[in-house]
Structure formats: structure tokens, C-alpha cells
Design a protein around this motif. Structure first.
Motif, PDB file in Angstrom:
ATOM      1  N   ALA A 122      47.353  35.708  37.862  1.00 51.96           N
ATOM      2  CA  ALA A 122      45.928  36.006  37.711  1.00 51.96           C
ATOM      3  C   ALA A 122      45.720  37.440  37.231  1.00 51.96           C
ATOM      4  N   MET A 123      46.482  38.370  37.787  1.00 54.33           N
ATOM      5  CA  MET A 123      46.356  39.770  37.380  1.00 54.33           C
ATOM      6  C   MET A 123      46.815  39.951  35.932  1.00 54.33           C
ATOM      7  N   SER A 124      47.930  39.325  35.566  1.00 55.78           N
ATOM      8  CA  SER A 124      48.429  39.455  34.191  1.00 55.78           C
ATOM      9  C   SER A 124      47.442  38.885  33.179  1.00 55.78           C
ATOM     10  N   LEU A 125      46.846  37.747  33.489  1.00 55.74           N
ATOM     11  CA  LEU A 125      45.880  37.139  32.580  1.00 55.74           C
ATOM     12  C   LEU A 125      44.647  38.027  32.427  1.00 55.74           C
ATOM     13  N   HIS A 126      44.198  38.624  33.524  1.00 54.30           N
ATOM     14  CA  HIS A 126      43.003  39.471  33.464  1.00 54.30           C
ATOM     15  C   HIS A 126      43.236  40.716  32.609  1.00 54.30           C
ATOM     16  N   LYS A 167      37.537  51.543  39.345  1.00 54.48           N
ATOM     17  CA  LYS A 167      38.101  50.684  38.303  1.00 54.48           C
ATOM     18  C   LYS A 167      39.107  49.670  38.839  1.00 54.48           C
ATOM     19  N   LEU A 168      39.379  49.701  40.138  1.00 51.52           N
ATOM     20  CA  LEU A 168      40.466  48.905  40.703  1.00 51.52           C
ATOM     21  C   LEU A 168      40.118  47.417  40.709  1.00 51.52           C
ATOM     22  N   SER A 169      40.968  46.604  40.069  1.00 51.17           N
ATOM     23  CA  SER A 169      40.875  45.143  40.177  1.00 51.17           C
ATOM     24  C   SER A 169      41.754  44.697  41.337  1.00 51.17           C
ATOM     25  N   VAL A 170      41.240  43.768  42.154  1.00 49.60           N
ATOM     26  CA  VAL A 170      41.965  43.307  43.331  1.00 49.60           C
ATOM     27  C   VAL A 170      42.065  41.785  43.302  1.00 49.60           C
ATOM     28  N   VAL A 171      43.296  41.285  43.463  1.00 51.96           N
ATOM     29  CA  VAL A 171      43.546  39.851  43.566  1.00 51.96           C
ATOM     30  C   VAL A 171      44.442  39.617  44.771  1.00 51.96           C
ATOM     31  N   ALA A 172      44.103  38.640  45.597  1.00 52.27           N
ATOM     32  CA  ALA A 172      44.945  38.276  46.741  1.00 52.27           C
ATOM     33  C   ALA A 172      45.093  36.769  46.767  1.00 52.27           C
ATOM     34  N   ALA A 173      46.268  36.303  47.148  1.00 51.88           N
ATOM     35  CA  ALA A 173      46.532  34.870  47.251  1.00 51.88           C
ATOM     36  C   ALA A 173      47.150  34.567  48.598  1.00 51.88           C
ATOM     37  N   GLY A 174      46.677  33.499  49.255  1.00 53.15           N
ATOM     38  CA  GLY A 174      47.197  33.119  50.567  1.00 53.15           C
ATOM     39  C   GLY A 174      46.421  31.939  51.123  1.00 53.15           C
ATOM     40  N   ASP A 175      46.791  31.528  52.304  1.00 53.77           N
ATOM     41  CA  ASP A 175      46.117  30.404  52.965  1.00 53.77           C
ATOM     42  C   ASP A 175      44.949  30.945  53.782  1.00 53.77           C
TER      43      ASP A 175
END
Length: 930
Positions: free
Chosen positions: A636-640, A907-915
Motif C-alpha cells: 500500500a505504501m509503495s503504490l501510494h 507530510k507523514l503518510s501512515v499505513v498499518a495492517a493487522g487484525d
């Protein structure tokens, strides 16, 4: 410099331990301090025992300017009692929390540029540190280790924070399907012995541990007569022994004896089975069999058998499972522990594979060797591979200093040498005998319960005491130690010869005498530009991965056998805009190794069966990443942040696009890519070590200078892009560990004035999970994450124009703690930008950074990489020296100004993945309003 394009992640390596094999003759014995007793001395290693029982092993090597200190305690998860699993590992963490005298151990180590860590295993715990040879640093490390042996705080406040860190580490391990399966397999194989316990422990034990229990465990096992100290590298033996005596001699020997354990795992009385049902996209099957401890004579034959079965690409499991595409990967290993352990075979495939067929073939190969006995040729090949591993291993004194831990844990350090020699004596009859004796269905844990009137039980024989195995052993002759070479930038530059072959093949040669006559080659050959590569990028990665899988003269197995015969490690590979050649070998083998690898670059045949194997592995790896939090967040971060349009060679593909591309790829596309792009006339070659410079120059010109690529190399320009911030939470069901990522772009080049300042600022902010602002706050203080770090990345190019830099942060944590992690990250980053760093932080960061850079130059592989990089950019070691000088001259105002200019929390983009859904359900309900 063009950034690496994200290629298909299909590395499915199985961590299969090889035994190791020849060492140096003993140095002249030092004068013994009072109370110190000399023990056995062979192949360069000498043992001494202090009056308090501490064993000291000295392994001097004047050729490398580094020292490794490795302290091993005879305590691991096997020594834990009921309800206290994970205690040895948790205690290992707490010993970095400090003593009254050493309040900030990790900070002090980082300041001194010491590379350090600790590990806990079944039978032992070890603490190690590596640093450039320095008497003061050695004295400090020894003094600190002696202090924390008996004076560590082991406090309730530290346990409260570190317990959640360890729990997070446990959760991270629970994400790994192979790790989970192997833990369940082990716990089912052992009914009574503590080898069945996971080192990290049960969650309930870790969470419920009382500080009094941990303090008692510490006092019981952390003592000089339960420890072995290894000091290896550039040391004066007499001085090192005196320092060890000065540091540890004052520690009293406890009056109570060490505890002993009588548990012996009984003979297994039938097949056992365990099934793990968890989220994931892999089918795995593993089979484990009880086998004797390391000191038993059968251990060597079992090690050879594991190599015969599990080796890739020539092993039997690979041929039966991977080459037939029943499985994507396979392997086997034989444990050599203090007590009876396990022989394990493993295979994996994609979720839609035929799991029943994979299991059937695996068990046939392992349990029916009598139908096709192991041959003398297979044994000889396995012995060659194991001997080569030993042989190369013993050229690195620091690696030996670390590796001795496992043999000390098994009973005696000399088992390293006796194990090596025993492997060399194994015959095919020995291998077939141990296979018939131990690899039986009734001794298997896969496993099934099958009632039977005639149980077939395997009695694992008792192993003799280590002292009886090593008694009278004298060892072999020493490895040639090479020359004393100080790897300063000036010395490296003075010894290096640079020249160009043909029109564009740049070469750097640094000849010197090395331990064991080793030599390192690091080469990159360049081709293609943005126009010619458009539409060809999917074939580039797999074409490069096929280069070692068959040529016009050799099959994949023959290539592997040839590399083993040449005692060579490395190979050739390729990517979007280049091919790489790297090899570590010996002086007399270098010419043939270069010829072999040059032939593989020029003449791959891309065999159909190997292509299908590789495609299956690529698909398996991609599918396995679909539900992994790290892969989800990373994509997700790479695509953004992807600035490139569809069709551009650097454009980032989605997972489904990558899968579709792999499935659609044809072998002929790989053949065409090699034909249309490959060549070696343009690039860089760096060689460091023991070699004949004149002969090598002639050979390089003959092998590489004349082969031109049909498409000459032109770098693909990269640029800074301003990307709007995002904030996303992505689901990863049934994954107890979540991944947090944050990033914003920075217009930054390696040659910019702000670059050194930002490297130092990042080192202070998040340059280490144990000691940095993020580490102090998120791991040490709040106990939210096992691993948290930040990174500053700068661009580089021939013209000095590319500026696609970035600042990024990554952490792992339980899903319910991700919001706390993000809040802490944002608070610390805002504080960094507003207030900057302190003078003390600047001093310690620069000191540690310069020491680490100094240590990197002591490694020939690192130096070869530096020289190759410098050839490409038209630089010399003066560039390295100048960068050192820039770090040393940095002022506080310069660093803090660079922080304010380049880092921006907004400017910080934040992505997190988990249950996160499961975490929300598990959260306690809010208290009712009063």
C-alpha cells in the motif's frame, strides 16, 4: 543511482543448520594470572579456567582489526519450570536494562560503535559484542559483562515494559506459518523433555510471570561456573586473559552447586499427528524423528543424511518434490544438542497444491531409503559441502567466536572440531544404518495414532560425556593467518589499483594476503535504458534468477557441484538494468571460479523444468504475502508513493498484477531478454583479497571486456515527488501482530550538505530499537513494540541530479497497540523537529557511526562493495574519508537546521495492517457512566 525495482518476492529459504569444519594452531601460551588454570589448546583456541569456575577461550587473529566478545551461559528454555516458560528469554531482555554501575548498557555500547545483541536457545543464552580492536573498549565490555552477571537490576518496572515487548515478539512469530508449524511439531514430539517448549514461552506464562521468580532464576543460573567467555580477533592473549581476570576474577563462585535435571524423553510408541488450522496461503508438511545428542557417534552420520536428503538443488527431497513441482521448496536438518533432539524434514507448496501427494512423497523419501539406499557418491558430495562450509567458516575468527556457543552448550567447545572430523569419516553404510534405525514411522511426529499389537519402538541410546569424546584429541594444523592490514581509507586507496578494460569496464584490484587465502569479487554489468526496457520488466527478474539453473555445459546440480568443488560461495544474477557476479573463494580457485561464472552469464539455457519450478516458487511467495501484515502495508505504501505511470519500467504493480504477470510469462521471454540486453563490456568489477593482480587483469579482459550489450546502459533518472499524506488501516485477519509504516519524501542526494546531518539525526531518532528516541519511548519505556526504527534514504546518480530521497518509520505491535505506537511516533517526531537533538546525542551518534564505518572497512566483502560503488560514481576512498570528516565536523546547529529543513510531521503518510477487528472485539467494554 537507479533504485532497485521491487522484484517478485519468492525467496522461500528454509533455515537448515549445517554443522561446521579446520582451525589455527595455538598461539604461544600467555603467562597465567594467579588462580588461573590452563586447559586444552588446539587449532588456535586456548582454554583457561578462573578460580571461580569461569571458562575463558582465547582465539587470537592479528589479520582483522576487530574483536568479538561472546559470553555464553548454560541456561536456556530447557531449564524453565512449569508455569515459567519464556523466563530465560525474558531475562535476556532485562539484562540490557542496566545495573547500578552501568545504567544505560545499550546506549553506552552504541556510543562506542559496538555491534551487540543476545540470543536465547534451548540449552543456552549468549551475549555478544563486536568492535574494532581497542584495549579500552575490550576492558569496558568485559567489565560490563562481569557487572551484569551478578548486579543486573531485574526490576519490576523493567519487567512491566519488556514483558509486552516480548509478547509482541511472540506475536510476530505467530504470523509465520512455518515457525508455528515447527513449534507445534516440536511440542508434540516431546512429551516430557523441555525441548518441546518454545524458547519464547507460552503467552500466559510471559504475562503472568512474577518478578520474584525471574530474580530467583537469575541468581540460580547467572554465575561464573555456568559461563564460558570467548574473546576472538586482534588480541594479545596475555593482556586479554589479564583483562578477563581483572573483570571477572572478583565475582565469587556460589557455594551451592548448579541444579541438574534427570528427564529423558521415553521412546516414542507410535506415530503422532498435529494439525494447525490458521489463516495463510501455504500448505506445509513436516516430519520429525527423535535422534541422539551431539556427542553420540551417530550424530555425524545423521548430519550427512540430512544434507543428502535436504540439500538444494541436488538433494533427494528437491529432486522428488521440487523438480516434479509437487512442492515449491523442501529441506531437512539434524539437531546436535546437549540431549536427544530431532531430525526434521519439511516441504511446502501453494494453497491449491496437492497436500496429500506432498506428504506421501516426503515420507516415502525419508522412511523408505532401504529401497534406494544412499550411495557412496551422495555421501562424498554431502561431505564435500559440509567440509567446504567448515573450511570457509574457519577463515573468519569472529564467526568462530560466535559459533562456539552451540558447541559449548552441547558440552564442550572441542565438539566443534570432533564433529567436523567425524563427518569426514562417515560411510554410506553408516548413513543407511542410521536412516533405518531412526527414520521409522513409529518414531515419527507428523503424526497419526494407529493402534497396533506389535509396537515398534526406537530406543535412542545414551550419549557419552563430552569429556570422553574429546579426550586425547589434538586437532589439525592452523589456517594461514595472512597479513596485518589496517583498513583505513588511505591504506585501502594506496593498495588499490584502478583501470578500465575496453570501452567501459572499470576495475579496482586490492590484493593482500588474507586468512586462508580468501578473495572476494563484486561485479556489476550494466545495460538498457528506459525506452528499450519498457514492456520487458517482468522478464528481467526471472531471467536473472535463472542464470544459475543451467548453462550450455552444466545442469543446475552440476553448477552447484562445481561451486562446491571450487570452495566458492556466490553466483550470478540479474535484474532490470544489470547483471551481478559475486564470489568468495580461495586464491588458487579464483581463475576457475571466474571462468565458471562468466560462462553462466553468457550461456544460460533456461531449462523448461527449472523455469516452471521458479514460476511456482514466485507464485507461492506472492500468494503467501497476500495476508501478511508487512506485505499488505508495504505494498500500500509503495503504490501510494509510486510516481511512475503504468508501463514505465519502475512502475509498482499490485499483487494481483504481479501474479498475473508471472502466470502469463513464457520461457521464451526470458531467453529473449537475455539475448537483447545482456553484456559485460560496461560495468564495474572490484576484487579484494589474496590473488595475482597481473593474471587476474588478463583474465578479466578475456572474459568480460569484449561482450557488448545490444542496448547500452543509460541510467533511468529519478526525482523527488511531493506526495499528499494518507492514513490507512488495512485488515489482516487472524494475524496477532500488526505492522505500522510511515513515510514522507525528501529531496535529498548523498552529496548534499544536509546528508551527513540527517544520517546522524536519524541515528538519534530511530537508528536502533534498543537505543534511540523511538526505541527508548516505544520499546524500553512503554513496551509497545519489539522492533521500531526509522531510516533516511538519499538518492545518488552519475550527474548528481537525482534527488528521490525519503524518511520512513516502521514498527510492529499488537493490533490494539498500533494507535499508541502512532501517537508516540508523532509526538517524538514533532519534538525532534521543534527542539532538535542535544549535544550529548550528537557526540554519541557521531562516535558510534564512525566506529561502525571503521568496522565495515575491516570486512573484505564490504570493501569490495565500496570499491565497486566508487567505480560507478567516479570516486575513490577519498570520498569515504571526506564523509568521515564531515560526520566528525558536524555541529549541533547544522544537524538541527537540517532536521527543520527536511523533516515535516504534517507530510507523514501512515499505513498499518493487522487484525484490528479481532483486537476491537477483545478490548474490554468501557465502564458505565457514573
Amino acid at each position: 543511482m537507479i533504485p532497485a525495482r521491487p522484484i517478485l518476492a519468492f525467496a522461500l529459504a528454509l533455515a537448515l543448520a549445517l554443522p561446521l569444519a579446520s582451525l589455527p594452531a595455538a598461539a604461544e601460551a600467555p603467562a597465567l594470572p594467579k588462580g588461573v588454570v590452563a586447559g586444552p589448546s588446539m587449532e588456535g583456541i586456548s582454554e583457561y579456567t578462573l578460580a571461580n569456575g569461569l571458562r575463558v577461550l582465547l582465539f587470537p587473529d592479528p589479520t582483522k582489526p576487530t574483536v568479538t566478545v561472546n559470553l555464553t551461559y548454560g541456561v536456556g528454555s530447557v531449564h524453565e519450570n512449569y508455569g515459567q516458560t519464556g523466563m530465560a528469554h525474558l531475562l535476556e531482555h532485562l539484562l540490557f536494562k542496566g545495573t547500578p554501575t552501568h545504567d544505560d548498557i545499550s546506549g553506552e555500547m552504541k556510543k562506542r560503535g559496538i555491534s551487540f545483541n543476545a540470543t536465547t536457545s534451548l540449552d543456552r543464552t549468549n551475549y555478544f559484542a563486536s568492535f574494532p580492536a581497542n584495549d579500552d573498549t575490550l576492558a569496558w565490555v568485559l567489565g560490563m559483562e562481569a557487572d551484569r552477571m551478578v548486579n543486573s537490576r531485574v526490576a519490576r518496572t523493567d519487567l512491566d515494559s519488556e514483558m509486552t515487548v516480548v509478547r509482541n515478539e511472540l506475536e510476530a512469530g505467530e504470523n509465520n506459518p512455518v515457525g508455528v508449524l515447527m513449534q507445534r511439531l516440536r511440542s508434540t514430539a516431546f512429551l516430557w523433555h523441555n525441548y518441546g517448549h518454545s524458547t519464547i514461552g507460552a503467552r500466559s506464562d510471559v504475562e503472568g510471570l512474577r518478578i520474584e521468580q525471574l530474580q530467583a532464576f537469575y541468581r540460580e543460573w547467572y554465575r561464573p561456573d555456568n559461563a564460558t567467555l570467548v574473546i576472538a580477533g586482534r588480541i594479545d592473549p596475555a593482556q586479554a586473559l589479564a583483562k578477563a581476570q581483572a573483570a571477572f576474577g572478583r565475582v565469587p563462585k556460589p557455594k551451592t552447586p548448579l541444579p541438574t535435571f534427570a528427564t529423558i524423553e521415553p521412546a516414542q510408541d507410535g506415530e503422532r499427528e498435529v494439525t494447525v488450522r490458521r489463516a495463510g496461503d501455504l500448505n506445509l508438511v513436516g516430519a520429525a524423528y527423535h535422534v541422539p545428542a551431539r556427542t553420540h557417534a551417530d550424530n555425524a552420520a545423521l548430519a550427512v543424511l540430512a544434507n543428502v536428503l535436504g540439500y538444494t538443488p541436488g538433494g533427494r527431497l528437491h529432486r522428488a518434490l521440487v523438480e516434479t513441482r509437487i512442492a515449491a521448496a523442501s529441506g531437512a536438518s539434524a539437531e546436535g544438542l546437549a540431549n536427544a533432539g530431532l531430525f526434521t524434514a519439511l516441504a511446502l507448496q501453494p494453497r491449491n497444491g496437492d497436500a496429500a501427494k506432498m506428504e506421501q512423497v516426503l515420507l516415502q523419501q525419508v522412511e523408505q531409503l532401504a529401497k534406494e539406499p544412499v550411495t557412496a557418491e551422495e555421501v562424498a558430495q554431502a561431505q564435500q559441502r559440509i567440509a567446504n562450509a567448515y573450511d570457509l567458516y574457519f577463515t573468519d575468527v569472529n564467526a568462530v567466536g560466535m559459533g562456539l556457543t552451540e558447541y559449548v552448550a552441547a558440552g564442550d567447545w572441542r565438539l566443534l572440531l570432533t564433529s567436523r572430523d567425524a563427518v569426514a569419516k562417515v560411510t554410506a553404510d553408516d548413513v543407511n544404518r542410521v536412516a533405518a534405525q531412526y527414520l521409522r514411522s513409529s518414531n515419527r511426529t507428523l503424526a497419526r495414532f494407529v493402534p497396533t499389537d506389535a509396537p515398534d519402538r526406537v530406543e535412542v541410546p545414551a550419549a557419552p560425556a563430552a569429556a570422553s569424546v574429546v579426550a586425547g584429541y589434538t586437532g589439525r594444523a592452523a589456517v594461514d593467518a595472512g597479513e596485518h592490514f589496517e583498513p583505513t581509507p588511505a591504506n585501502i586507496e594506496a593498495r588499490t589499483e584502478r583501470f578500465t578494460l575496453g570501452e567501459g569496464l572499470k576495475v579496482a584490484l586490492l590484493p593482500k594476503r588474507t586468512r586462508g587465502g580468501t578473495v572476494v569479487v563484486d561485479a556489476g554489468f550494466r545495460f538498457g535504458d528506459v525506452a528499450s526496457l519498457t514492456g520487458r520488466d517482468d522478464a528481467a527478474g526471472l531471467a536473472g534468477a535463472m542464470l544459475m539453473r543451467g548453462s550450455r555445459e552444466l545442469t543446475r546440480v552440476q553448477i552447484d557441484q562445481k561451486m562446491e568443488a571450487l570452495q566458492a560461495q556466490g553466483g550470478v544474477s540479474g535484474g532490470l538494468q544489470g547483471a551481478n557476479l559475486s564470489v568468495l573463494t580461495r586464491r588458487d580457485k579464483l581463475p576457475e571460479a571466474l571462468s565458471l561464472l562468466a560462462g553462466l552469464l553468457r550461456g544460460p539455457v533456461f531449462p523448461d523444468d527449472e523455469f516452471e519450478q521458479l514460476r511456482l516458487q514466485a507464485i507461492t511467495g506472492l500468494e503467501a504475502s497476500r495476508k501478511e501484515p508487512g506485505a499488505i502495508a508495504g505494498q500500500a505504501m509503495s503504490l501510494h508513493f509510486d510516481p511512475w505511470p503504468a508501463g514505465h519500467p519502475l512502475h509498482v504493480e499490485t499483487l494481483d498484477e504481479s501474479l498475473a504477470a508471472v502466470r502469463a510469462l513464457k520461457r521464451d521471454e526470458l531467453v529473449a531478454f537475455h539475448r537483447d540486453f545482456y553484456g559485460t563490456a560496461q560495468g564495474e568489477i572490484a576484487i579484494v583479497g589474496d590473488f595475482d593482480a597481473a593474471a587476474v587483469r588478463t583474465q578479466l579482459e578475456s572474459l568480460f571486456a569484449g561482450w557488448k550489450s545490444p542496448h547500452a546502459y543509460a541510467p533511468i533518472a529519478t526525482r523527488y515527488t511531493d506526495v499528499a499524506p494518507i492514513h490507512e488501516r488495512l485488515p489482516a485477519p487472524d494475524k496477532p501482530n500488526a505492522v505500522f509504516m510511515a513515510r514522507h519524501n525528501v529531496a535529498l542526494r548523498v552529496t548534499d550538505a544536509d546528508y551527513p546531518a540527517l544520517v546522524v539525526a536519524n541515528r538519534v531518532f530511530g537508528g536502533g530499537a534498543l537505543k534511540s528516541r523511538l526505541g527508548d519511548r516505544i520499546r524500553q519505556k512503554e513496551g509497545l513494540s519489539y522492533g521500531v526504527a526509522s531510516a533516511i534514504n538519499a538518492d545518488d546518480s552519475l550527474e548528481g541530479k537525482d534527488d528521490a530521497g525519503s524518511f520512513s518509520i516502521q514498527a510492529i505491535a499488537a493490533p490494539q497497540n498500533i494507535d499508541k505506537v502512532e501517537a508516540a511516533v508523532r509526538e517524538e517526531l514533532a519534538k525532534l523537529v521543534a527542539d532538535g537533538i542535544t549535544a550529548d546525542e550528537l557526540r554519541d551518534a557521531v562516535s558510534g557511526l564512525l566506529t561502525e564505518r571503521e568496522q565495515a572497512r575491516a570486512d573484505d566483502g564490504s570493501v569490495a562493495g565500496m570499491l565497486q560503488d566508487q567505480l560507478f560514481f567516479g570516486r575513490t576512498m577519498q570520498f569515504t574519508a571526506d564523509l568521515d570528516a564531515k560526520y566528525k565536523a558536524l555541529t549541533l546547529d547544522q544537524v538541527n537546521a537540517a532536521i527543520r529543513r527536511n523533516l515535516d510531521p504534517a507530510k507523514l503518510s501512515v499505513v498499518a495492517a493487522g487484525d484490528f477487528a479481532a483486537a476491537a472485539k477483545a478490548a474490554p467494554a468501557p465502564a458505565p457512566a457514573q
